[in-house]
Motif scaffolding. Structure first.
Motif, mmCIF file in Angstrom:
data_model
loop_
_atom_site.group_PDB
_atom_site.id
_atom_site.type_symbol
_atom_site.label_atom_id
_atom_site.label_comp_id
_atom_site.label_asym_id
_atom_site.label_seq_id
_atom_site.Cartn_x
_atom_site.Cartn_y
_atom_site.Cartn_z
ATOM 1 N N TRP A 181 0.861 -1.192 -0.158
ATOM 2 C CA TRP A 181 -0.012 0.110 0.030
ATOM 3 C C TRP A 181 0.930 1.239 0.038
ATOM 4 C CZ3 TRP A 181 -4.156 2.531 -1.018
ATOM 5 C CH2 TRP A 181 -4.699 3.569 -0.387
ATOM 6 N N PRO A 183 0.083 4.899 0.546
ATOM 7 C CA PRO A 183 -0.914 5.789 1.197
ATOM 8 C C PRO A 183 -1.081 7.097 0.331
ATOM 9 C CG PRO A 183 0.856 5.359 2.765
ATOM 10 C CD PRO A 183 1.244 4.601 1.644
ATOM 11 N N LYS A 186 -2.267 6.407 -3.006
ATOM 12 C CA LYS A 186 -3.410 5.326 -2.943
ATOM 13 C C LYS A 186 -3.470 4.318 -3.808
ATOM 14 C CE LYS A 186 -6.576 8.668 -0.384
ATOM 15 N NZ LYS A 186 -6.840 7.798 0.707
ATOM 16 N N LEU A 220 -9.177 0.881 2.590
ATOM 17 C CA LEU A 220 -8.057 1.619 2.495
ATOM 18 C C LEU A 220 -8.474 2.864 1.439
ATOM 19 C CD1 LEU A 220 -5.384 -0.704 2.066
ATOM 20 C CD2 LEU A 220 -5.743 0.561 3.993
ATOM 21 N N PRO A 222 -8.381 2.637 -2.075
ATOM 22 C CA PRO A 222 -7.339 2.836 -3.347
ATOM 23 C C PRO A 222 -7.928 3.550 -4.547
ATOM 24 C CG PRO A 222 -8.063 0.688 -2.854
ATOM 25 C CD PRO A 222 -8.734 1.341 -1.828
ATOM 26 N N ASN A 223 -7.248 4.178 -5.179
ATOM 27 C CA ASN A 223 -7.642 4.991 -6.381
ATOM 28 C C ASN A 223 -7.067 4.034 -7.738
ATOM 29 O OD1 ASN A 223 -8.724 7.225 -5.464
ATOM 30 N ND2 ASN A 223 -6.746 8.399 -5.567
#
Length: 310
Positions: A181, A183, A186, A220, A222-223
């Motif tokens: 990941w 952050p 993303k 989370l 995510p994109n």
């Protein structure tokens, strides 16, 4: 919910059409590249992450692809590959470990990956050996274990330019599933905890907990989702993989409750789920059904029951 899943199915199909050529680096963000593997050779996908002074490679792959990736990473950046992270123990994600360590990298994985290797190897390596020239070329008789074992559920690398989190959400596809990941960007690399299409095997899974782990990944936000197989996409990959597992489990459980055995079951899932259900491979489709049935009737994770890798 069904409308959202149907939209996700459409988006995934569109992403598949627009994907980069197999094996070629696709720039996801500055210093982050994604490469699909050649399915005809059994290769998994690869993610390369650039840090200030070095590179991180996600998944060692098979030896043949590892040798290719050594050259590809040199073209992407002059920085050395310092870490290679095995998302799980399956051969297409880890059998190239010794190629990377010979080149000076350190292989890394969660402790469950090493436990799985100790459980199943070298039997799986030996079974694959007659079919793979790249394994034969290594002269080895077993997969090299990751050199660095991560205990707990998180390891963070932060060199001031980028943070990379290695995360464990519990037993899903395998007992050692690791996610990567980023952050700030993303971006989430999933290994085979989430794949894009009918490209998975459920034999080593905990099918009851897998959707729980995927929900933690979804949370989370995510994109970009970079799966272990299939094209890159967005959060719809996680949601679709999760819903497929839930729907398959429910369908098999319902028919098992009526006394049917796997060979008698006619499993018809909602249209979006068919993206993950191998219609063109009846053998793999039946294997999925049998894995769920085994978990339901044995009252333990399917992967905990002695079985052969097929």
């Amino acid at each position: 919910m069904r409308q959202l899943l149907a939209l996700g199915f459409i988006l995934i199909a569109a992403a598949r059409v627009a994907s980069a050529q197999s094996g070629q680096p696709e720039k996801i963000n500055s210093g982050v590249w994604f490469m699909t593997g050649d399915s005809s050779k059994g290769y998994s996908n690869t993610v390369v992450i650039e840090m200030r002074d070095y590179l991180i490679v996600v998944d060692a792959n098979y030896p043949g692809r590892a040798h290719e990736l050594l050259q590809i990473t040199k073209a992407l950046s002059p920085k050395p590959v310092r870490y290679v992270f095995d998302t799980h123990a399956h051969g297409d994600h880890s059998y190239g470990n010794s190629v990377w360590t010979a080149a000076g990298a350190t292989t890394v994985a969660f402790a469950g990956v090493i436990s799985e290797m100790n459980r199943w190897e070298p039997t799986r390596w030996r079974n694959a050996l007659p079919k793979r020239a790249d394994l034969q070329a290594t002269g080895e008789t077993d997969v090299q274990r990751p050199q660095m074992s991560i205990s707990g559920d998180k390891l963070v690398l932060n060199d001031g330019t980028r943070e990379v989190d290695f995360l464990f959400f519990g037993w899903g596809h395998t007992p050692g599933d690791g996610y990567v990941w980023l952050p700030r960007e993303k971006i989430l690399a999933t290994g085979d905890a989430a794949v894009n299409g009918p490209r998975n095997k459920l034999l080593d899974a905990n099918l009851a907990n897998w959707p729980v782990a995927l929900q933690r990944a979804i949370d989370l936000g995510p994109n970009h989702v970079l799966p272990g197989h299939g094209d890159a996409g967005g959060i719809e990959i996680l949601r679709g993989q999760r819903q497929f597992l839930l729907d398959l489990h429910a369908a098999v459980k319902q028919q098992a409750a009526s006394g049917k055995k796997p060979a008698e079951m006619q499993i018809n899932l909602p249209e979006p789920d068919r993206w993950w259900f191998p219609d063109t491979r009846p053998d793999l489709r039946q294997q999925d059904i049998e894995a769920v049935y085994l978990e339901i009737t044995s009252h333990q994770p399917a992967g905990a029951v002695p079985h052969e890798w097929k």
